[in-house]
Each structure stands twice: as structure tokens, then as C-alpha cells.
Design an enzyme around this catalytic site. Structure first.
Site, PDB file in Angstrom:
ATOM      1  N   ASP A 124      -6.975  -3.255 -17.320  1.00 44.12           N
ATOM      2  CA  ASP A 124      -6.069  -2.236 -17.885  1.00 44.12           C
ATOM      3  C   ASP A 124      -6.508  -1.622 -19.211  1.00 44.12           C
ATOM      4  OD1 ASP A 124      -4.424  -2.809 -15.708  1.00 44.12           O
ATOM      5  OD2 ASP A 124      -3.299  -4.323 -16.824  1.00 44.12           O
TER       6      ASP A 124
ATOM      7  N   GLY B  96       0.803  -1.227   0.000  1.00 46.62           N
ATOM      8  CA  GLY B  96       0.000   0.000   0.000  1.00 46.62           C
ATOM      9  C   GLY B  96       0.832   1.271   0.000  1.00 46.62           C
ATOM     10  N   SER B  97       1.991   1.250  -0.682  1.00 40.89           N
ATOM     11  CA  SER B  97       2.806   2.478  -0.655  1.00 40.89           C
ATOM     12  C   SER B  97       2.114   3.614  -1.415  1.00 40.89           C
ATOM     13  CB  SER B  97       4.214   2.224  -1.207  1.00 40.89           C
ATOM     14  OG  SER B  97       4.183   1.946  -2.584  1.00 40.89           O
TER      15      SER B  97
ATOM     16  N   ILE C 217     -12.348  -6.319 -10.323  1.00 47.57           N
ATOM     17  CA  ILE C 217     -13.407  -5.499  -9.708  1.00 47.57           C
ATOM     18  C   ILE C 217     -14.753  -5.988 -10.232  1.00 47.57           C
ATOM     19  CG2 ILE C 217     -14.319  -3.142  -9.544  1.00 47.57           C
ATOM     20  CD1 ILE C 217     -11.700  -3.675  -8.007  1.00 47.57           C
TER      21      ILE C 217
ATOM     22  N   LEU D 136      -5.296  -6.798  -6.369  1.00 54.42           N
ATOM     23  CA  LEU D 136      -5.020  -7.810  -7.386  1.00 54.42           C
ATOM     24  C   LEU D 136      -6.246  -8.584  -7.872  1.00 54.42           C
ATOM     25  CD1 LEU D 136      -1.616  -9.148  -6.040  1.00 54.42           C
ATOM     26  CD2 LEU D 136      -2.023  -7.577  -7.943  1.00 54.42           C
ATOM     27  N   LYS D 137      -7.399  -8.381  -7.263  1.00 47.19           N
ATOM     28  CA  LYS D 137      -8.599  -9.114  -7.709  1.00 47.19           C
ATOM     29  C   LYS D 137      -9.366  -8.282  -8.723  1.00 47.19           C
ATOM     30  CE  LYS D 137      -8.258 -12.635  -4.922  1.00 47.19           C
ATOM     31  NZ  LYS D 137      -8.151 -14.009  -5.393  1.00 47.19           N
TER      32      LYS D 137
ATOM     33  N   HIS E  93      -1.234   1.470 -12.925  1.00 49.11           N
ATOM     34  CA  HIS E  93      -0.534   0.325 -13.517  1.00 49.11           C
ATOM     35  C   HIS E  93       0.911   0.753 -13.767  1.00 49.11           C
ATOM     36  CE1 HIS E  93      -0.125  -3.384 -15.813  1.00 49.11           C
ATOM     37  NE2 HIS E  93       0.569  -2.683 -16.687  1.00 49.11           N
TER      38      HIS E  93
ATOM     39  N   GLU F   9       4.955   6.809  -9.432  1.00 48.78           N
ATOM     40  CA  GLU F   9       3.565   6.448  -9.103  1.00 48.78           C
ATOM     41  C   GLU F   9       3.065   7.277  -7.921  1.00 48.78           C
ATOM     42  OE1 GLU F   9       2.541   2.317  -8.672  1.00 48.78           O
ATOM     43  OE2 GLU F   9       4.077   1.684 -10.071  1.00 48.78           O
TER      44      GLU F   9
END
Ligand code: GRF
Length: 299
Positions: free
Chosen positions: A234, A96-97, A177, A174-175, A193, A263
Site C-alpha cells: 500500500d 472478485g466484485s 506480489i 491477498l498475497k 485498497h 470501488e
């Protein structure tokens, strides 16, 4: 994009035509309107605000001076600027950075929003631990054998409604939506991304795999992309990108670290733009960010 006027604003609107989920404004010469060359550019989507959010809107609109004494500094600030503070949900699976970078920008006063809930598929991930330490509630989704406390898709949508969410920020979630959520929050879900989409995106391109593929391709530049989320991996409309050089002897880890630094900056800037209502939809469907410093400039 949601209404430019947020909470206290409907009284400003001179005339509106509703068309499905959008409200198109003619480009009036109003100080409250963005300066846009073509009226076709101004597409303002009224949110499907859940009842909770709608009642919050009314509260702020009708606030009296006595009531204002009881508002927090943030709410007072939103009354001054005329832009309502946005309620953000963040979805995280790992450290969670990015979430932390945006949260820190909020604390510094750079983002006119607040995280009201974190959603994760891993209750003990770093992002969830950070949320709990900062008093942000954590919801588990989806429901699996490993995470029996997890919500179903419909219950997730209902839970987010109760938080009055304006925007959802995916930050290393990672799942997939669920389509229920995408339908409930049109043009309101963003993902980050770690490559220059549409290159090196789609199913299977995540984590170090992205950076390994970039290096193997011989590409000289990479960098993060923030895009709106649709039902595929994506492929949603690109909102922002930054360029990072790929160095001849880079490892995937080195390239990932260089991209991640960008990011953090970019996601905080984009979060500020959505909360300030500075995202404008061009008539061909491309979202643009209006510069805060120079409102004539879009990128
Ligand atoms: C980032 O590289 C992001 O681009 C990708 O997942 C990673 C999340 O990192 N979607 P973190 O959890 O924010 O540190």
C-alpha cells in the site's frame, strides 16, 4: 505509463530520447500528443513488451486492408482510434466484485482493454469461477501445499509474458506480489485498497480490519484508493481516490459496502484511463489522470 501511441504509433514520434525505461517527448504541437504545459510532464514508458506483444504490435502496424477484414470488431476499433486495445491481467483471491465491475464495463464498451488472464491463489474463488464462465484463462499462483498446481514466481512472469500483458490489476489479491513481477512491469501494476491511503494501509490492513480501524479512529470520511504497486504493501504512488462519508452508527459491514460501491465505479474509470493512455506522470513522480471529456483537466 506506456507509449501514448501504442501499436501503430511509432511513426508519429517526431524525436525521442530514451532514458532508462522512459521516453521523454518535447511538447510538440502535434494533434497526437497530450496537451501538457511542461515538457517535463510527458514521460512515456516503452513497455518491456515480451516478444509475443511486440509481434502483435507489428501485426497491427503493418495490417493490410485484406487482413483487416479478418480482424475482430475490437481490433478494427483500435485501428480507428489509434490506441491499441490493452491486454489486462487481474489478480483475485475472493469474490472478485471489482474484477466483475471492470469486466462489465469492458463488455459495455467503456474500457479499451480485455482481460486475457486471471491469477489467483485460490482456484475455486468467486473471481476464478466468473473468469472461467467468461472464457478467461485462470493461472494459480503461488505454488503451495494447498495449491500444488500453482506457479513459481519466475514461471508466473514467463506465463504473463506469453499473454502479452500490458497492465496488471490487483483486485482483492491477498498475497504479496513477487519482486520479479514488479520489476517486469514497472508503472504497470495497480491495486485497490478500501481506505484513503496513506491512512489505514500497510501490512495487516485488509478486509473488515480496515473499516473497523476507520470507525474506531473517529474519521468522518473514508473511501477507496487506487495506487501503483511497489515492493511494500500500500505504499505505491496514488492514482485515484473517492470520498465516502463514515456515518455515526456505521458497522464495518455497512461502511465496507458503501466504499465497495465506489470501488467498482472508480476501478472501471481508472481501467479506462490506463487503456486510453490517459495516465501522465508529473515531474515529481505523481501520476495523474487526464480527463477524457476535458483533456486540459488532470486529476
Ligand atoms: C476490496 O475491498 C478491495 O479494496 C480490497 O479487496 C476487496 C476485494 O473485493 N483490496 P472484491 O473481491 O473485488 O469483491
Amino acid at each position: 505509463m506506456e507509449s501514448l501511441f501504442g501499436v501503430c504509433s511509432n511513426s508519429f514520434l517526431p524525436s525521442i530520447q530514451t532514458h532508462k525505461n522512459s521516453v521523454f517527448l518535447p511538447s510538440f504541437n502535434s494533434p497526437h500528443l497530450p496537451r501538457i504545459k511542461s515538457q517535463n510532464w510527458v514521460s512515456l514508458k516503452p513497455h518491456n513488451f515480451p516478444p509475443f506483444a511486440a509481434s502483435k504490435k507489428r501485426e497491427l502496424k503493418c495490417i493490410s486492408s485484406d487482413e483487416r477484414l479478418g480482424t475482430s470488431v475490437d481490433e478494427d476499433d483500435s485501428l480507428k482510434t489509434g490506441v491499441r486495445i490493452k491486454n489486462l491481467a487481474v489478480f483475485v483471491s475472493g469474490g472478485g466484485s471489482n474484477f466483475r465491475a471492470i469486466h462489465e464495463a469492458i463488455v459495455r464498451g467503456e474500457v479499451h482493454g480485455r482481460f486475457v488472464v486471471l491469477v489467483t491463489n485460490k482456484h475455486d474463488c468467486g473471481g476464478a469461477e466468473y473468469a472461467r464462465k467468461n472464457g478467461i484463462p485462470v493461472i494459480i499462483y503461488p505454488n503451495t501445499k494447498g495449491e500444488p498446481e500453482g506457479l513459481s514466481s519466475n514461471n508466473l512472469v514467463a506465463a504473463l509474458s506469453t499473454y502479452g500483458i500490458d497492465f496488471i490489476l490487483l483486485a482483492g489479491y491477498l498475497k504479496l506480489i513477487p519482486s520479479e513481477l514488479i520489476r517486469a512491469y514497472p508503472k504497470s501494476i495497480l491495486n485497490i485498497h478500501p481506505s484513503l491511503l496513506p491512512a489505514f494501509g500497510g501490512k495487516g490492513y485488509y478486509g473488515q480490519k480496515v473499516h473497523k480501524a476507520v470507525i474506531a479512529s473517529g474519521a468522518r470520511y473514508s473511501g477507496p484508493t487506487i495506487h501503483f504497486v511497489d515492493e511494500n504493501y500500500d505504499t505505491g504512488r496514488i492514482l485515484a481516490q473517492r470520498i465516502v462519508p463514515v456515518i455515526a452508527n456505521d458497522t464495518a459491514e455497512e461502511l465496507a459496502a458503501r466504499v465497495l460501491r465506489q470501488e467498482h465505479k472508480m476501478y472501471a474509470e481508472v481501467a479506462a484511463a490506463i487503456c486510453d493512455e490517459r495516465v501522465i506522470w508529473r515531474e515529481d513522480g505523481v501520476p495523474l489522470i487526464q480527463s477524457k471529456a476535458n483533456p486540459e483537466h488532470y486529476s
